[in-house]
Scaffold this motif. Structure first.
Motif, short mmCIF file in Angstrom:
data_model
loop_
_atom_site.label_atom_id
_atom_site.label_comp_id
_atom_site.label_asym_id
_atom_site.label_seq_id
_atom_site.Cartn_x
_atom_site.Cartn_y
_atom_site.Cartn_z
N LEU A 1 0.85 -1.19 0.00
CA LEU A 1 0.00 0.00 0.00
C LEU A 1 0.89 1.24 0.00
N ILE A 2 0.65 2.13 -0.95
CA ILE A 2 1.39 3.38 -1.03
C ILE A 2 0.39 4.53 -1.02
N THR A 3 0.54 5.44 -0.08
CA THR A 3 -0.37 6.58 -0.01
C THR A 3 0.42 7.87 -0.18
N GLU A 4 -0.27 8.87 -0.71
CA GLU A 4 0.35 10.16 -0.98
C GLU A 4 -0.65 11.26 -0.59
N ALA A 5 -0.29 12.05 0.41
CA ALA A 5 -1.17 13.13 0.88
C ALA A 5 -2.56 12.62 1.25
N ALA A 6 -2.60 11.41 1.80
CA ALA A 6 -3.88 10.76 2.09
C ALA A 6 -4.43 11.18 3.46
N GLN A 7 -5.77 11.28 3.54
CA GLN A 7 -6.43 11.59 4.80
C GLN A 7 -6.84 10.29 5.51
N ALA A 8 -6.80 10.34 6.83
CA ALA A 8 -7.25 9.21 7.64
C ALA A 8 -8.40 9.60 8.56
N PHE A 9 -8.71 10.89 8.62
CA PHE A 9 -9.82 11.41 9.42
C PHE A 9 -10.10 12.83 8.93
N VAL A 10 -11.15 13.43 9.43
CA VAL A 10 -11.51 14.79 9.02
C VAL A 10 -10.88 15.76 10.02
N GLU A 11 -9.86 16.45 9.57
CA GLU A 11 -9.10 17.37 10.40
C GLU A 11 -9.56 18.81 10.14
N ASP A 12 -9.37 19.69 11.12
CA ASP A 12 -9.75 21.09 10.93
C ASP A 12 -9.06 21.69 9.70
N LEU A 13 -7.79 21.34 9.49
CA LEU A 13 -7.07 21.85 8.34
C LEU A 13 -7.67 21.35 7.03
N THR A 14 -8.18 20.12 7.05
CA THR A 14 -8.84 19.57 5.87
C THR A 14 -10.08 20.39 5.52
N VAL A 15 -10.89 20.65 6.52
CA VAL A 15 -12.12 21.43 6.32
C VAL A 15 -11.78 22.83 5.83
N LYS A 16 -10.79 23.46 6.43
CA LYS A 16 -10.40 24.80 6.01
C LYS A 16 -9.92 24.81 4.55
N GLU B 1 1.12 9.52 9.87
CA GLU B 1 1.51 8.82 11.11
C GLU B 1 0.54 7.70 11.43
N LEU B 2 -0.75 7.91 11.16
CA LEU B 2 -1.73 6.84 11.36
C LEU B 2 -1.55 5.74 10.32
N TYR B 3 -1.27 6.13 9.09
CA TYR B 3 -1.08 5.14 8.03
C TYR B 3 0.12 4.24 8.31
N THR B 4 1.07 4.72 9.08
CA THR B 4 2.27 3.93 9.35
C THR B 4 2.36 3.42 10.79
N SER B 5 1.34 3.64 11.59
CA SER B 5 1.37 3.14 12.97
C SER B 5 0.33 2.06 13.22
N LEU B 6 -0.77 2.05 12.45
CA LEU B 6 -1.85 1.10 12.70
C LEU B 6 -1.70 -0.23 11.95
N PRO B 7 -1.19 -0.26 10.71
CA PRO B 7 -1.05 -1.54 10.01
C PRO B 7 -0.06 -2.48 10.70
N ALA B 8 -0.22 -3.78 10.41
CA ALA B 8 0.60 -4.80 11.07
C ALA B 8 1.94 -5.01 10.39
N GLY B 9 2.05 -4.69 9.11
CA GLY B 9 3.27 -4.95 8.36
C GLY B 9 4.29 -3.85 8.51
N PRO B 10 5.43 -3.96 7.83
CA PRO B 10 6.45 -2.92 7.87
C PRO B 10 5.95 -1.63 7.24
N CYS B 11 6.28 -0.49 7.85
CA CYS B 11 5.76 0.80 7.40
C CYS B 11 6.87 1.83 7.29
N VAL B 12 6.77 2.69 6.29
CA VAL B 12 7.74 3.75 6.06
C VAL B 12 6.99 5.06 5.87
#
Length: 277
Positions: free
Chosen positions: A134-149, A224-235
């Motif tokens: 899985l490769i993500t780029e500028a991906a959202q994991a929740f709705v942040e105030d900065l996202t809404v703005k 940080e969420l994309y690389t802390s919650l999955p079980a496999g190796p994360c970068v």
């Protein structure tokens, strides 16, 4: 590096036709059992808006790269309905499954930009035996105030005379729907509590999360969420002086990061005959 051949086709579904484009190295490609990269575009995106990035990626990786227009976008069939709040989850079992079946894809690398990154994560969790990375780029994991703005600011820009024409160049008559689908969904009260936490906890393949330090739609809390919650190796890779579209702002850097990640974390996997077209 190998030259790349591009092909286009439409895939029929019960709702309409999906536009798909593939970039395949002409020579020097890895064995047929090598999983292709499938690209998931952002909320205003399309196949054409990836520009020359898919070709650069195919040439660097020696793998086929596949991109498609989601329903309502680009050259895929038009929509008139409002997006449901579970539209990110439903992508995996809807259009994406149709593409897997039609192209005979046994295994894949999911690569998503912005909301496409969330969709890529859902596909990785839904098909754990077939998603090899899985490769993500500028991906959202929740709705942040900065996202809404960021979305509210963009909404004001598109309200100005002639600005919607920027979308019509890629989406034609579907441009107004595309804009409403983005702003109407992400700014709605029903969507404010959306998170990808449960999905990410079910991802078991290697993960690369790329994020610009100046991303106007999300802080580093997302990768940080994309690389802390999955079980496999994360970068996690934070890019200096980069905003929300790293593959356009720093294409060479993104291609290098992806190539290095694939070389380090992916080993040849027997996936059966790939019959991608």
């Amino acid at each position: 590096m190998p030259s790349v051949s591009a092909t286009e086709r439409f895939i029929s579904t019960s709702d309409g036709e999906l536009f798909v484009k593939s970039w395949t190295p002409v020579s020097g490609i890895k064995p047929a059992t090598t999983a292709p990269v499938v690209l998931f575009h952002d909320s205003l995106g399309s196949v054409e808006l990836w520009r020359d990035f898919p070709e650069l990626l195919a040439r660097s990786l020696g793998r086929q790269v596949i991109a498609y227009d989601r329903p309502g976008f680009g050259r895929s069939y038009a929509r008139a309905d409002a997006l449901e709040s579970d539209f990110i989850i439903s992508e995996a079992t809807g259009p994406f499954t149709a593409i897997l079946d039609e192209l005979g894809i046994k295994g894949f690398i999911a690569f998503g930009h912005s909301v496409g990154g969330a969709m890529a994560a859902v596909c990785a969790a839904t098909f754990p035996d077939r998603c090899v990375a899985l490769i993500t780029e500028a991906a959202q994991a929740f709705v942040e105030d900065l996202t809404v703005k960021g979305i509210r600011d963009a909404e004001q820009v598109f309200a100005q005379d002639g600005q919607i024409d920027r979308l019509r160049k890629y989406h034609g008559e579907k441009a107004d729907w595309v804009l409403r689908a983005w702003t109407g969904t992400w700014l709605s009260e029903n969507f404010q509590h959306w998170t990808l936490n449960e999905t990410l906890s079910r991802v078991s393949c290697p993960v690369l999360a790329i994020h610009g330090e100046n991303d106007e739609f999300g802080t580093a809390a997302h990768p940080e969420l994309y690389t802390s919650l999955p079980a496999g190796p994360c970068v996690l890779e934070l890019l200096n002086e980069c905003g929300h579209v790293p593959h356009r702002e720093k294409p060479d850097v993104v291609v290098r990061l992806v190539s290095d990640f694939v070389d380090e974390y992916l080993v040849p996997v027997a996936l059966g005959d790939q019959t991608n077209h």
